[in-house]
Design a protein around this motif. Structure first.
Motif: not given
Length: 217
Positions: A11-12, A33-39, A41-49, A52-59
């Motif tokens: 999860v990101l 069964d849930i791992e927070v792999v990154g955070e 602070a805004d949409g631009d950084e969220g897209v970049r992360r 990088e991280l290929a999360p399964d789910v993004i909050l």
């Protein structure tokens, strides 16, 4: 996206408030069964992360400075991201959720969500469900019909209409396969054909189309 046995859901968390990010992380760290792999602070950084991280789910928060959640959703879809996006919003932003769903979100939860309900929502969207609450469905149904899919329902086969009905109920591919006694591969093919015939980009939009046209309701 079906969950893989024995692997935690990655999860990101994307929100401009550090307190909210920390709270969400705290909620989820106790889930085996849930791992927070990154955070982010805004949409631009969220897209970049996400790249990088290929999360399964993004909050994803909606209202953020700079690149907001809806623009981030569009960019994620354009980049081909396979992450399922769960919008985390306040109750007063109910109508803002509608464009988020149209931009590709798999559903939404409110920021005061119970921790167990949040974990359940993450598992649900990861399994391929669409979280469409009745009040948001009402807003969607009250809005003008979008051009995509108009008049194309007649091109669907009977089996495709059955699959679409189950998508509208929020069923995952695995559950649809069990209900119709088909292989998951066959269900995925039907879903792809439905999206192509209705000129829709994802199963969330397919569920909305089905609601509008009385399929599965």
């Amino acid at each position: 996206m079906e969950a893989e046995e024995g692997r935690a859901i990655r999860v990101l968390v994307v929100d401009d408030h550090q307190v909210v990010r920390r709270g969400l992380r705290t909620f989820l760290e106790v889930q085996p069964d849930i791992e927070v792999v990154g955070e982010a602070a805004d949409g631009d950084e969220g897209v970049r992360r996400a790249e990088e991280l290929a999360p399964d789910v993004i909050l994803m928060d909606i209202r953020m400075p700079g690149t907001d959640g809806i623009e981030a959703l569009r960019r994620l879809r354009e980049s081909g991201s396979r992450a399922r996006v769960l919008v985390v919003t306040s109750f007063t932003e109910q109508r803002t959720v509608v464009p988020a769903l149209r931009a590709g979100a798999a559903g939404y939860v409110y920021k005061d969500v119970d921790p167990d309900a949040l974990a359940g929502a993450i598992r649900s969207v990861h399994a391929g469900h669409v979280l469409l609450q009745p009040e948001v469905a009402d807003v969607l149904l009250s809005q003008e019909e979008p051009a995509s899919g108009q008049g194309r329902g007649g091109t669907l086969t009977e089996r495709e209409r059955e699959v679409l009905s189950l998508i509208a109920e929020g069923r995952s591919n695995r559950e649809i396969a069990r209900a119709l006694v088909l292989s998951e591969k066959t269900v995925k093919t039907h879903v792809s054909n439905i999206l192509m015939k209705l000129d829709l980009s994802d199963r969330t939009q397919a569920a909305l189309w089905a609601v509008r046209h009385g399929i599965g309701t």
